[in-house]
Design an enzyme around this catalytic site. Structure first.
Site, short mmCIF file in Angstrom:
data_model
loop_
_atom_site.label_atom_id
_atom_site.label_comp_id
_atom_site.label_asym_id
_atom_site.label_seq_id
_atom_site.Cartn_x
_atom_site.Cartn_y
_atom_site.Cartn_z
N LYS A 13 26.64 49.48 77.53
CA LYS A 13 27.39 48.27 77.12
C LYS A 13 28.31 48.58 75.94
O LYS A 13 29.47 48.20 75.94
CB LYS A 13 26.43 47.14 76.72
N ARG A 88 20.37 37.12 75.52
CA ARG A 88 19.34 38.04 75.99
C ARG A 88 18.17 37.32 76.64
O ARG A 88 17.21 37.94 77.05
CB ARG A 88 18.84 38.87 74.83
N ARG A 152 19.60 56.00 66.22
CA ARG A 152 19.08 54.68 65.87
C ARG A 152 17.56 54.72 65.76
O ARG A 152 16.90 55.37 66.56
CB ARG A 152 19.49 53.66 66.94
N ARG A 163 11.52 47.89 74.73
CA ARG A 163 12.83 47.25 74.93
C ARG A 163 13.13 47.06 76.43
O ARG A 163 13.71 46.06 76.84
CB ARG A 163 13.93 48.08 74.26
P1 AMP Z 1 21.16 46.36 70.81
O1 AMP Z 1 21.98 47.08 69.79
O2 AMP Z 1 21.94 45.36 71.59
O3 AMP Z 1 20.38 47.31 71.68
O4 AMP Z 1 20.07 45.51 69.99
C1 AMP Z 1 19.10 46.14 69.18
C2 AMP Z 1 17.98 45.16 68.89
O5 AMP Z 1 18.49 44.03 68.17
C3 AMP Z 1 17.30 44.56 70.11
O6 AMP Z 1 16.30 45.42 70.66
C4 AMP Z 1 16.72 43.27 69.53
O7 AMP Z 1 15.55 43.54 68.77
C5 AMP Z 1 17.81 42.84 68.56
N1 AMP Z 1 18.79 41.95 69.25
C6 AMP Z 1 20.08 42.23 69.57
N2 AMP Z 1 20.66 41.20 70.20
C7 AMP Z 1 19.70 40.23 70.28
C8 AMP Z 1 19.66 38.92 70.84
N3 AMP Z 1 20.71 38.39 71.49
N4 AMP Z 1 18.51 38.20 70.71
C9 AMP Z 1 17.44 38.71 70.06
N5 AMP Z 1 17.40 39.96 69.55
C10 AMP Z 1 18.51 40.71 69.64
#
Ligand code: AMP
Length: 207
Positions: A13, A88, A152, A163
């Site tokens: 993404k 999400r 990360r 996840r």
């Molecule tokens: P990402 O960078 O999109 O993989 O997000 C990393 C982490 O941030 C996720 O595993 C969640 O813990 C948190 N996170 C990101 N977006 C959301 C969302 N829309 N709702 C809740 N938690 C989020």
């Protein structure tokens, strides 16, 4: 045009979001990036988000929805945006429908077997670029901005398992949610290069 980018962790993404932002001049809003910036800055939101992120769980809806609702009121969001990592779950999607007009949900499909290697081999840059160790040839800095790359904290096997579970149970149902609204378009990201995936996206966006 207001777009949602949907896909499992590691689907690409972020990589596709950079390409779309560059080619279609759409603002890229990543909730994950917003949380990571808050963690780095030591804010209250960052402190709260960290425990959830480290466990591979979703940050509570009230906090996340409020951040996105606020962010969409900024001037730079008036000419179109792309949401990466939001919504999400169904509740977030329903809330989003109350404060935004979404035109399209782009779903990036990936074979789950590829995801663990992709995520655990991912190296990212603070500018938003991301790479896979297999293509870096030992380089430790970003080809785009020269900053040091890092891994990360949540890109480790245990957190990735959590996840993926969170994605399958809470996020994947959004595919049907947007299909029923007639807004879903899907592309497939297999072993092909990011440019090949972007070509599929381009065909959809140019329609
Ligand atoms: P990402 O960078 O999109 O993989 O997000 C990393 C982490 O941030 C996720 O595993 C969640 O813990 C948190 N996170 C990101 N977006 C959301 C969302 N829309 N709702 C809740 N938690 C989020």
């Amino acid at each position: 045009m207001n777009i949602i980018l949907l896909g499992a962790p590691g689907a690409g993404k972020g990589t596709q979001a950079s390409k779309i932002a560059e080619n279609y001049k759409l603002l890229h809003i990543s909730t994950g990036d917003i949380f990571r910036a808050n963690i780095k800055g030591g804010t209250e939101i960052g402190k709260l988000a960290k425990s959830y992120i480290d466990a591979g769980k979703l940050v509570p809806d009230e906090v996340t929805c409020k951040i996105v609702e606020d962010r969409l009121t900024w001037d730079d969001a008036k000419h179109g945006y792309m949401l990466d990592g939001f919504p999400r779950n169904l509740y977030q999607a329903q809330q989003l429908d109350k404060f935004a007009n979404i035109d399209l949900c782009l779903n990036i499909n990936v074979d789950e077997a590829l995801l663990m290697d992709r995520i655990c081999g991912r190296r990212v840059c603070s500018c938003g670029e991301s790479y896979h160790v297999s293509t870096l040839n030992g380089a430790t800095t970003c080809a785009k901005c020269g900053s040091e790359l890092y891994q990360r904290a949540d890109d480790n096997p245990d957190t990735v398992k959590a996840r993926l579970e969170t994605y399958n149970t809470q996020t994947a149902p959004l595919i049907d949610y947007y299909k029923s609204q007639g807004k879903l378009a899907s592309v497939t990201s297999g072993k092909g290069s990011p440019d090949e995936v972007f070509e599929q996206i381009r065909k959809i966006l140019d329609k």
